[in-house]
Design a protein around this motif. Structure first.
Motif, mmCIF file in Angstrom:
data_model
loop_
_atom_site.group_PDB
_atom_site.id
_atom_site.type_symbol
_atom_site.label_atom_id
_atom_site.label_comp_id
_atom_site.label_asym_id
_atom_site.label_seq_id
_atom_site.Cartn_x
_atom_site.Cartn_y
_atom_site.Cartn_z
ATOM 1 N N SER A 13 1.581 3.738 -0.604
ATOM 2 C CA SER A 13 2.402 3.087 0.423
ATOM 3 C C SER A 13 3.506 4.020 0.908
ATOM 4 O O SER A 13 3.740 4.136 2.109
ATOM 5 N N ASP A 19 -3.061 1.551 3.625
ATOM 6 C CA ASP A 19 -4.078 0.828 4.395
ATOM 7 C C ASP A 19 -5.368 1.623 4.508
ATOM 8 O O ASP A 19 -6.466 1.063 4.428
ATOM 9 N N GLU A 20 -5.254 2.942 4.681
ATOM 10 C CA GLU A 20 -6.436 3.783 4.839
ATOM 11 C C GLU A 20 -7.251 3.897 3.554
ATOM 12 O O GLU A 20 -8.451 4.130 3.584
ATOM 13 N N LYS A 22 -7.870 1.536 1.384
ATOM 14 C CA LYS A 22 -8.681 0.321 1.244
ATOM 15 C C LYS A 22 -9.104 0.046 -0.205
ATOM 16 O O LYS A 22 -10.278 -0.081 -0.521
#
Length: 92
Positions: A13, A19-20, A22
């Motif tokens: 983070s 987010d990438e 996953k």
């Protein structure tokens, strides 16, 4: 194990790539049992703990270990089957 994953998630983070990556949520007991049955082995306790906190990465996630993805229970089965197909083809 959960503390390690908390640190990993926080680091991802802070780098802006959470987010990438996953990361999946933890594997269920039934998913781990199905993996053991599929492989025909008893998984080491440490691997079960690892997968129960983070069941690898989504297939679309950016690899976070030297550019490689952390495999999920589904991905482990798929890779196992692929290698078995190669092995069996060579044996015939």
């Amino acid at each position: 194990m959960e503390d390690y994953w908390k640190e990993i998630r926080e680091a991802l983070s802070s780098l802006g790539c959470a987010d990438e990556s996953k990361l999946n949520s933890g594997a269920t007991a039934s998913e781990l049992d199905a993996l053991e049955k599929h492989l025909g082995v008893t998984l080491p306790t440490e691997l079960k703990e690892f997968l129960s906190v983070c069941n690898g990465q989504d297939d679309e996630g950016a690899g976070i270990v030297f550019g490689e993805q952390i495999l999920s229970t589904i991905s482990i089965k798929r890779c196992w089957d692929d290698w078995r197909d190669i092995d069996e083809a060579e044996m015939n």
